[in-house]
Design an enzyme around this catalytic site. Structure first.
Site, mmCIF file in Angstrom:
data_model
loop_
_atom_site.group_PDB
_atom_site.id
_atom_site.type_symbol
_atom_site.label_atom_id
_atom_site.label_comp_id
_atom_site.label_asym_id
_atom_site.label_seq_id
_atom_site.Cartn_x
_atom_site.Cartn_y
_atom_site.Cartn_z
ATOM 1 N NE ARG A 237 -54.918 -28.743 -25.812
ATOM 2 C CZ ARG A 237 -53.727 -28.441 -25.490
ATOM 3 N NH1 ARG A 237 -52.869 -29.547 -25.224
ATOM 4 N NH2 ARG A 237 -53.118 -27.182 -25.751
ATOM 5 C CG ASP A 261 -49.135 -35.243 -19.407
ATOM 6 O OD1 ASP A 261 -48.949 -35.079 -18.058
ATOM 7 O OD2 ASP A 261 -48.749 -34.196 -20.066
ATOM 8 C CD GLU A 266 -55.908 -31.042 -18.828
ATOM 9 O OE1 GLU A 266 -55.692 -32.119 -19.655
ATOM 10 O OE2 GLU A 266 -55.160 -30.103 -19.254
ATOM 11 C CG HIS A 298 -51.621 -30.656 -19.609
ATOM 12 N ND1 HIS A 298 -52.654 -30.372 -20.080
ATOM 13 C CD2 HIS A 298 -50.406 -30.516 -20.483
ATOM 14 C CE1 HIS A 298 -52.663 -30.072 -21.493
ATOM 15 N NE2 HIS A 298 -51.127 -29.820 -21.534
HETATM 16 P P1 NAD Z 1 -47.244 -29.756 -34.635
HETATM 17 O O1 NAD Z 1 -48.246 -28.939 -35.118
HETATM 18 O O2 NAD Z 1 -45.812 -29.727 -34.769
HETATM 19 O O3 NAD Z 1 -47.739 -31.461 -35.070
HETATM 20 C C1 NAD Z 1 -49.023 -31.806 -34.971
HETATM 21 C C2 NAD Z 1 -49.325 -32.753 -36.320
HETATM 22 O O4 NAD Z 1 -50.650 -33.158 -36.196
HETATM 23 C C3 NAD Z 1 -49.362 -32.035 -37.436
HETATM 24 O O5 NAD Z 1 -48.384 -32.581 -38.456
HETATM 25 C C4 NAD Z 1 -50.717 -32.155 -38.035
HETATM 26 O O6 NAD Z 1 -50.744 -32.208 -39.501
HETATM 27 C C5 NAD Z 1 -51.086 -33.455 -37.275
HETATM 28 N N1 NAD Z 1 -52.557 -33.499 -37.478
HETATM 29 C C6 NAD Z 1 -53.334 -32.536 -37.300
HETATM 30 N N2 NAD Z 1 -54.802 -33.130 -37.289
HETATM 31 C C7 NAD Z 1 -54.416 -34.419 -37.238
HETATM 32 C C8 NAD Z 1 -55.387 -35.622 -37.075
HETATM 33 N N3 NAD Z 1 -56.647 -35.463 -37.150
HETATM 34 N N4 NAD Z 1 -54.850 -36.753 -37.037
HETATM 35 C C9 NAD Z 1 -53.466 -37.050 -37.307
HETATM 36 N N5 NAD Z 1 -52.598 -35.835 -37.251
HETATM 37 C C10 NAD Z 1 -53.158 -34.750 -37.286
HETATM 38 O O7 NAD Z 1 -47.443 -29.783 -33.100
HETATM 39 P P2 NAD Z 1 -46.535 -30.425 -31.700
HETATM 40 O O8 NAD Z 1 -45.804 -29.500 -31.310
HETATM 41 O O9 NAD Z 1 -46.073 -31.846 -32.233
HETATM 42 O O10 NAD Z 1 -47.629 -30.804 -30.729
HETATM 43 C C11 NAD Z 1 -48.553 -31.938 -30.857
HETATM 44 C C12 NAD Z 1 -49.714 -31.960 -29.714
HETATM 45 O O11 NAD Z 1 -48.965 -31.941 -28.411
HETATM 46 C C13 NAD Z 1 -50.187 -30.456 -29.568
HETATM 47 O O12 NAD Z 1 -51.204 -30.230 -30.388
HETATM 48 C C14 NAD Z 1 -50.853 -30.448 -28.033
HETATM 49 O O13 NAD Z 1 -51.888 -30.979 -28.050
HETATM 50 C C15 NAD Z 1 -49.705 -31.423 -27.513
HETATM 51 N N6 NAD Z 1 -48.841 -30.952 -26.396
HETATM 52 C C16 NAD Z 1 -48.947 -31.253 -25.201
HETATM 53 C C17 NAD Z 1 -48.150 -30.988 -24.071
HETATM 54 C C18 NAD Z 1 -48.134 -31.557 -23.011
HETATM 55 O O14 NAD Z 1 -47.339 -30.814 -21.872
HETATM 56 N N7 NAD Z 1 -48.908 -32.542 -22.486
HETATM 57 C C19 NAD Z 1 -47.306 -30.064 -24.420
HETATM 58 C C20 NAD Z 1 -47.254 -29.561 -25.702
HETATM 59 C C21 NAD Z 1 -48.124 -29.904 -26.682
#
Ligand code: NAD
Length: 356
Positions: A237, A261, A266, A298
């Site tokens: 994000r 990304d 954005e 993104h």
């Molecule tokens: P997920 O819920 O499986 O994992 C997220 C992890 O982050 C969890 O283990 C959680 O405990 C941890 N976490 C929470 N707060 C934290 C902090 N302050 N510091 C460190 N770790 C922390 O989520 P995911 O499916 O692995 O997705 C991760 C992120 O990827 C999403 O939140 C989203 O922002 C991003 N995403 C981006 C795209 C893209 O197209 N660019 C697509 C999908 C997801």
């Protein structure tokens, strides 16, 4: 059910139509290219559901207009719901459903692509080759083997990128307030606190959701703790990084490579063809001017598998609502969590239910 689909691109139409046909769901989609916001909400008049994406604005004003017009369901084509005012949605009787999970490989593999492109300067090599310039000067990279990579957030995506990097022979440091046993099972992995990760990683990749607690997690203070020349990758994000502080970090040389990304502002730029306009965001323009910065719009989620998963879950969410069935992917405002605390991103730190 009649569904107004906002922020539609050709690929959204393609995948939603295909799953609608394949599953005989028979929903009537009314596709709009425009983003949903208060001033476009009337386009959903008469539609019991709206289907939206990451940069649509489902704030209080929009939700109230939708409710007055008869909308009863917001179906997010994404996992994160930071753009929905859940408190108001509950007050006006609109249910919110989302895609709780889709191919995490899409994002993990894309982040690896960013690392390789920045390190081995593939973008420059490609452009040079088109000009018949086959000099290697300026293309020097480094082996990923034996390098230390810091993974911030070891959920679905963080685990997969860690597994891939383990294959490269990297040493992995993880930071996550909710440690995941899968991370330590990968091998050559170690949970540390954030300062230790920042101080010891040659590459740092962010894979955590945006929450009120980690807004601008990467700021002037945390950048100062990083190894000089570090590579910083953000596919999570935009607001996890204070972009102005990152620019200072790039200028001072602490950040040697910067791949993003996602970007703080954005919604005004990404998913649009702005090639014949002058972008007015000075911070973005400055970032674009650096040779060691890679910006993509993104795009990390953008694979056939992920789009198919998104369309399938979205259709099934809408059908469940239409048929009055339980909604397994409903987003509810949890008790004891304030609407404010829930307004930045997904508001949850549990594994398995945050994301794009
Ligand atoms: P997920 O819920 O499986 O994992 C997220 C992890 O982050 C969890 O283990 C959680 O405990 C941890 N976490 C929470 N707060 C934290 C902090 N302050 N510091 C460190 N770790 C922390 O989520 P995911 O499916 O692995 O997705 C991760 C992120 O990827 C999403 O939140 C989203 O922002 C991003 N995403 C981006 C795209 C893209 O197209 N660019 C697509 C999908 C997801």
């Amino acid at each position: 059910m009649q569904v107004a689909v906002f922020s539609t691109e050709s690929y959204d139409r393609q995948f939603l139509d295909a799953v609608n046909t394949a599953t005989n769901a028979n929903h009537e989609f009314i596709f709009h290219e425009t983003r949903l916001e208060a001033k476009t909400a009337t386009l959903a008049t008469g539609c019991e559901a709206v289907c939206v994406f990451v940069n649509d604005d489902l704030g209080s004003e929009t939700l109230k207009i939708l409710a007055e017009q008869g909308t009863r369901l917001v179906a997010l084509r994404c996992t994160g719901f930071n753009n929905v005012d859940l408190q108001v949605a509950a007050e006006v009787g609109i249910k919110v459903v989302r895609v709780t999970a889709y191919s995490p490989y899409s994002v993990a593999e894309f982040a690896i692509g960013m690392i390789l492109m920045l390190n081995r300067k593939l973008h420059k090599a490609f452009n040079r080759g088109r000009d018949d310039n086959f000099s290697l000067n300026g293309l020097l990279g480094f082996d990923l083997h034996d390098r230390t990579v810091g993974i911030v957030g070891t959920g679905k995506i963080g685990i997969i990128i860690s597994q891939i990097l383990h294959g490269f022979g990297c040493h992995l440091l993880g930071y996550d307030p909710y440690p995941n046993p899968q991370f330590e099972e990968i091998g050559d992995t170690r949970y540390v606190d954030l300062p230790e990760l920042l101080a010891n990683s040659e590459i740092i990749s962010l894979h955590c959701p945006l929450t009120p607690e980690n807004y601008h997690l990467i700021n002037a203070k945390t950048i100062a703790q990083m190894k000089p020349g570090v590579m910083l990758i953000n596919t999570s994000r935009g607001q996890l990084i204070d972009t102005k502080a990152a620019i200072e970090g790039i200028k001072s040389g602490i950040i040697g490579y910067f791949g993003i990304d996602v970007y703080e502002q954005e919604e005004h730029i990404f998913f649009k063809d702005l090639s014949d306009t002058v972008i007015q965001d000075d911070t973005f323009q400055l970032l674009q001017s650096f040779q060691n910065v890679l910006i993509t719009s993104h795009q990390a989620f953008f694979t056939e598998e992920a789009l198919n998963d998104i369309a399938t879950t979205t259709l099934s969410n809408i059908t469940d609502f239409e048929q009055g069935k339980p909604l397994p992917n409903e987003v509810k405002l949890p008790e004891k969590v304030s609407a404010k605390a829930y307004s930045i991103d997904t508001g949850t730190r549990r594994h398995g239910d945050t994301g794009m």
